[in-house]
Design an enzyme around this catalytic site. Structure first.
Site, short mmCIF file in Angstrom:
data_model
loop_
_atom_site.label_atom_id
_atom_site.label_comp_id
_atom_site.label_asym_id
_atom_site.label_seq_id
_atom_site.Cartn_x
_atom_site.Cartn_y
_atom_site.Cartn_z
N GLY A 69 0.81 -1.21 0.00
CA GLY A 69 0.00 0.00 0.00
C GLY A 69 0.85 1.27 0.00
O GLY A 69 0.60 2.21 -0.75
N GLN A 178 -7.83 -0.31 3.06
CA GLN A 178 -8.78 -0.94 3.99
C GLN A 178 -10.11 -1.27 3.32
O GLN A 178 -10.92 -2.01 3.89
CB GLN A 178 -9.04 -0.02 5.20
CG GLN A 178 -7.84 0.16 6.11
CD GLN A 178 -7.38 -1.14 6.79
OE1 GLN A 178 -8.13 -2.12 6.86
NE2 GLN A 178 -6.16 -1.15 7.27
N HIS A 200 -1.43 -7.79 1.94
CA HIS A 200 -1.44 -8.44 3.27
C HIS A 200 -2.66 -8.09 4.11
O HIS A 200 -2.83 -8.61 5.20
CB HIS A 200 -0.13 -8.15 4.02
CG HIS A 200 0.03 -6.75 4.52
ND1 HIS A 200 -0.14 -6.42 5.85
CD2 HIS A 200 0.33 -5.59 3.90
CE1 HIS A 200 0.07 -5.12 6.01
NE2 HIS A 200 0.36 -4.60 4.84
N CYS A 322 0.84 1.17 12.64
CA CYS A 322 1.94 1.93 12.07
C CYS A 322 2.34 3.11 12.96
O CYS A 322 3.35 3.73 12.72
CB CYS A 322 1.57 2.47 10.69
SG CYS A 322 0.72 1.27 9.70
N1 PLP Z 1 -3.33 2.93 3.90
C1 PLP Z 1 -4.11 2.44 4.87
C2 PLP Z 1 -5.50 2.96 5.02
C3 PLP Z 1 -3.62 1.43 5.71
O1 PLP Z 1 -4.40 0.94 6.68
C4 PLP Z 1 -2.30 0.96 5.51
C5 PLP Z 1 -1.71 -0.06 6.42
O2 PLP Z 1 -2.09 -0.17 7.58
C6 PLP Z 1 -1.54 1.50 4.47
C7 PLP Z 1 -2.08 2.49 3.69
C8 PLP Z 1 -0.14 1.01 4.19
O3 PLP Z 1 -0.19 -0.24 3.55
P1 PLP Z 1 1.07 -1.24 3.56
O4 PLP Z 1 1.20 -1.75 4.95
O5 PLP Z 1 0.70 -2.32 2.59
O6 PLP Z 1 2.25 -0.47 3.10
#
Ligand code: PLP
Length: 374
Positions: A69, A178, A200, A322
């Site tokens: 993402g 999401q 994932h 995160c």
């Molecule tokens: N955008 C949203 C809304 C997310 O929830 C996340 C991950 O938690 C991401 C972006 C980032 O995705 P990735 O973990 O695949 O880099």
């Protein structure tokens, strides 16, 4: 184990894990190689692309594979921002975006772009009019489809319609990380120009995501090299993870209607059971996406609640995975009381969860509440 942290990441579903293992040990060729193994790998890559396309509901347009993402979002925003050169340098987004968006926007701000972030209301909902009122001369509107902390559904369809009717030249990018495989309507039907998704979060393997670009939308790459992915994303494709993403798309798409019903049932049951916990307040909007439920126990602390839950093998999150250790910028943007923010818990479901997982959550929370009311 009662895993209720599926918005952070999911367990890889069996067929996706099998597919990844098969690619790693049998069809391990480089998709660019000219021999039989290379051809087999290239076929797997095409199959995965078709599956992602189908899961997004895309007729035309392109699917480009990325590492997840975050990379999709970086590519989409940086690329779209430069579409009009120096003529248009205004970007509209919201305060409740993921760090992948907010940090990319910060970098663009440092390059001279004007970034306007729209605030949510107290329930975490964003008003389409607030986005549109600044969008006339923007080059990009970038927004989530579903918020990762509260499950709030953002008005992306209304924004698309609004941009069209005001003839704004702005591209619309959706962070659908999401929302992917969580909506009845396919995401491409929203009319977004760019859509970012991640493997994932839907039962794939970590390390693969995709960026959809609508027909006629061209953006520059952020990685240069061997010219893979039609020059948009150089580097040998992470085929095990990409093929697993394709497999997860196939698996989830076949079950989508039933899965969404299950998620709604889990959410309704959780809301009902959580009402029994003294003082518990639900932070998610009533009409939030069913797979995410955010609540607080004012007076308690989320880390302590999480530890109590963990003893029962109930895994939840204190906000977004995160932003470990930091106060949630999403709940802060909703102007929630600090006592609510400091005791916030996010639970997030996958269709494989059961009512027993929620019963265990409820039991753990009762135990946690006692610690703070002694
Ligand atoms: N955008 C949203 C809304 C997310 O929830 C996340 C991950 O938690 C991401 C972006 C980032 O995705 P990735 O973990 O695949 O880099």
């Amino acid at each position: 184990m009662h895993y209720l942290d599926n918005a952070a990441t999911t367990r890889t579903i069996e067929p996706a894990a099998k597919k990844a293992a098969e690619i790693m040990t049998e069809r391990f060729g480089n998709p660019s190689a000219m021999h039989k193994l290379g051809l087999e790998a290239a076929n797997e890559l095409s199959l995965a692309r078709e599956r992602v396309k189908s899961a997004l509901g895309a007729g035309g347009g392109e699917i480009m594979f990325t590492s997840g993402g975050t990379e999709s979002i970086n590519t989409a925003i940086s690329g779209a921002a430069h579409k009009y050169g120096r003529q248009k340098r205004k970007i509209i987004s919201t305060e409740i975006e993921h760090a992948a968006t907010l940090e990319t926007l910060k970098a663009l701000e440092n390059q001279g772009f004007t970034v306007i972030l729209v605030k949510p209301d107290k329930k975490g909902n964003v008003n389409a009019g607030e986005i549109l009122k600044n969008a006339e001369d923007a080059c990009l509107v970038t927004m989530m489809a579903i918020n990762n902390e509260t499950g709030a559904v953002l008005p992306f369809e209304e924004v698309r319609e609004g941009l069209k009717s005001m003839r704004s030249p702005a591209l619309l990018h959706l962070d659908a990380v999401q929302a992917f495989m969580k909506t009845e309507k396919p995401l491409v039907s929203s009319g977004a120009d760019l859509i970012s998704v991640s493997g994932h979060k839907i039962g794939g393997v970590k390390g693969a995501g995709a960026l959809y670009t609508a027909e006629g939308i061209r953006i520059p790459p952020i990685l240069y090299g061997g010219g893979q992915e039609k020059g948009l994303r150089s580097g040998t494709e992470a085929l095990p993870a990409i093929a697993a993403l394709g497999e997860a798309c196939r698996f989830r798409q076949e079950r989508l209607h039933g899965d969404l019903k299950t998620l709604r049932e889990l959410n309704a049951y959780a809301r009902e059971k959580l009402k029994e916990i003294p003082g518990l307040i639900i932070n998610s909007p009533d009409d939030a996406s069913a797979h995410i439920l955010n609540f607080s126990l004012p007076g308690a602390r989320s880390e302590v609640l999480m530890r109590v839950l963990q003893q029962r093998e109930v895994y939840v999150s204190s906000g977004s995975a995160c932003s470990r250790g930091h106060r949630s910028h999403v709940l802060a943007a909703m102007r929630l009381d600090p006592a609510l923010i400091d005791s916030a818990i996010r639970v997030s479901f996958c269709p494989e969860n059961t009512l027993r997982d929620i019963d265990e959550l409820r039991a753990g929370l009762f135990e946690g509440v006692k610690l703070f009311t002694r």
